[in-house]
Design an enzyme around this catalytic site. Structure first.
Site, short mmCIF file in Angstrom:
data_model
loop_
_atom_site.label_atom_id
_atom_site.label_comp_id
_atom_site.label_asym_id
_atom_site.label_seq_id
_atom_site.Cartn_x
_atom_site.Cartn_y
_atom_site.Cartn_z
N ASP A 91 140.74 -101.43 -58.31
CA ASP A 91 139.86 -100.88 -57.27
C ASP A 91 138.49 -100.62 -57.86
OD1 ASP A 91 142.02 -100.88 -55.60
OD2 ASP A 91 142.41 -98.72 -55.78
N ARG A 92 137.46 -100.70 -57.04
CA ARG A 92 136.11 -100.45 -57.50
C ARG A 92 136.01 -99.09 -58.19
NH1 ARG A 92 131.79 -100.41 -52.93
NH2 ARG A 92 133.07 -98.63 -52.31
#
Length: 567
Positions: free
Chosen positions: A413-414
């Protein structure tokens, strides 16, 4: 109008002497420089530091106390600047319009040129609003609800009929087997004809219900189809009006950089620019600083207000320059800044020449693969939209001689930091991907949870499903969800928080975040996970991919990679 604010309006003055480490760089190439190696050496950069983030958090607190800032979701930004006398002040800006206004007391004004097209803009905005209202009305068409209700009703009737007919068919098959051995030929013929007639009648019954369904639903479907065609037409009109308005505005907008040079948006982006270019926070802040003899020190931008469903924006999260609107302007806007050395103890750092890949530490590399320690806040691979192109993969492709051959084996995930694995050829990618798919890769994550976990260890087995109507949220769904399994172990208790080690056996999107937050899992969000309900003020999501162990597909040995948890 006062737009320069004291630091004390946002933070305690004591913060100024603390650490000011960089978490992101606003960067661009000087337009006068060449390409290739020379271009990389002349990248102009402005940091987002812990100092600028603290100022931004102070602004968030101000926004949270005023309801007018929560009515619409948008980007906000601050720029820490130095006056000619050496004093430090803060500029603040919002993207686009704020509650319909472009000029608001205390905020940086829009880029010059907007007044020249103000009348046309007002007229076009009125047309766009009328189109918006018509689209909303058409989407609320009562025939849509009628169609859905009737369609579901007919489907239930058809399903019930199918179940009943299936039962009767089974009975007929059993009866045929019985009478074939007990009846005389004449009686058998009559009995079989009766069974066949029963089958025909049930077929007729089904066809009649289908005809009734078509007769009822077809007129509604025609209305819905015509309405959808009108909505599509209105959207095309809206797009054409927006493009026309933007073209007029961009021809009149004029940006100035720190070397004193001015150019219109049309000149800077001759190939065309998307809606909203020039109205973002960063260009407004940098243009104002350049035209008022202010030296920029650090900048930070964040989202506030309603969540942005189409761009996955989260209130209170920091974001970098959007690839579509701001990034193409950065090289020009930063031109004229004097590059100097950075220092962790000197928070008034300005732009500098710094190797881009220093933000992505390489922890293992050979001729077949590369593993990096991804920083929080950076995508693993480019996103769907043009303002989500900045990523580990795109940066490495730009920096490495063989970068265009790189393929990401998996994703983080970012907001998650930690080990990310990339392959340098398709064969290596295929073999590593197979290990991930067959659950042969050992993964360990470390997280801080925003509460006290009552059990020391265990497993969480909750199926996860991504609701297409509410992206990017994932949720537990026993009907549609995919099997998801996580082992966990408490490794420390730190005040009101709990440090946990997660070992996921599956790799679903947001698996650890949902398994932590859902009441059927641990029931406690990961610290900083605003998407799943954490309200604590913190600089990042406290989730880190700490370990990765797998079989090297070419060297035929086990690699055990580790990245120290940064929190």
């Amino acid at each position: 109008m006062v737009v320069l604010h004291a630091l004390s309006d946002f933070i305690d003055c004591d913060f100024a002497i603390g650490d000011s480490s960089c978490s992101y760089w606003y960067e661009g190439c000087c337009p006068q420089n060449g390409v290739g190696v020379a271009r990389r050496r002349h990248r102009l950069k402005l940091p987002r530091t812990s100092m600028s983030e603290a100022i931004a958090h102070g602004l968030m607190q101000y926004l949270a106390n005023n309801d007018c800032y929560s009515r619409e979701g948008k980007m906000y930004g601050i720029l820490l600047v130095e006056l000619p006398n050496g004093e430090h002040r803060v500029l603040k800006a919002f993207s686009g319009l704020l509650n319909g206004c472009s000029v608001v007391e205390g905020w940086v004004p829009p880029i010059p040129g907007r007044d020249e097209v103000a009348f046309e803009e007002a007229r076009t905005l009125a047309q766009l609003d009328a189109i918006k209202q018509e689209i909303i009305t058409l989407k609320q068409l009562t025939e849509r609800q009628q169609y859905e209700i009737l369609f579901n009703d007919f489907e239930q009737q058809l399903q019930a009929m199918s179940d009943r007919h299936r039962y009767y068919k089974h009975q007929r098959q059993e009866k045929r087997q019985q009478i074939c051995n007990t009846l005389t030929p004449e009686a058998l013929t009559i009995a079989l004809e009766q069974l066949d007639e029963e089958s025909r009648q049930q077929g007729i019954e089904r066809r009649q219900l289908k005809r009734q369904q078509n007769a009822v639903l077809q007129p509604l479907q025609q209305v819905i189809t015509a309405t959808d065609a009108r909505i599509s037409e209105l959207k095309q009109q809206r797009k054409a009006l927006s493009c026309q308005m933007q073209a007029q505005m961009h021809a009149s907008y004029s940006l100035t950089n720190f070397s004193g040079r001015s150019q219109s948006l049309q000149e800077l982006m001759p190939g065309g620019s998307p809606t909203g270019t020039g109205d973002c926070c960063a260009p407004k802040l940098l243009h104002y600083a350049a035209t008022h003899n202010l030296k920029p020190l650090a900048m930070a931008e964040f989202w506030w207000g309603r969540s942005s469903a189409n761009q996955d924006k989260i209130p209170g999260e920091f974001y970098g320059a959007c690839a579509e609107r701001c990034q193409p302007l950065m090289g020009f806007l930063l031109s004229g800044l004097i590059p100097i050395s950075i220092s962790n103890t000197n928070y008034h750092t300005t732009s500098l020449l710094f190797p881009t890949n220093a933000e992505i530490p390489i922890i293992y590399e050979d001729e077949w693969l590369i593993a990096v320690n991804k920083p929080a806040g950076l995508l693993s691979v480019p996103g769907r939209y043009r303002d989500r192109q900045d990523s580990v993969l795109s940066r490495l492709r730009h920096l490495l001689s063989d970068g265009m051959a790189l393929i990401s084996v998996h994703r983080l995930d970012r907001e998650t930091s930690g080990i990310l694995l990339l392959a340098r050829d398709r064969q290596t990618h295929r073999e590593l991907s197979q290990q991930f798919q067959q659950r042969q890769v050992y993964k360990v994550y470390e997280a801080i949870l925003s509460g006290a976990v009552t059990v020391e260890q265990g497993k969480i087995e909750l199926p996860l499903w991504g609701d297409p109507e509410n992206r990017p949220d994932q949720k537990v769904d026993w009907q549609y969800g995919k099997p998801s399994l996580t082992h966990f172990q408490v490794i420390a208790r730190e005040g009101d928080y709990t440090r946990v080690e997660f070992t996921p056996l599956t790799g679903r999107t947001h698996q650890l975040r949902v398994h932590a937050a859902d009441a059927r899992g641990l029931g406690i969000t990961i610290l900083g996970d605003r998407l799943y309900g954490c309200r604590a003020v913190t600089s990042r999501l406290h989730l880190h991919a700490r370990e990765l162990r797998f079989e090297h597909p070419q060297l035929e040995k086990t690699l055990h990679l580790q990245a120290i948890t940064p929190f």
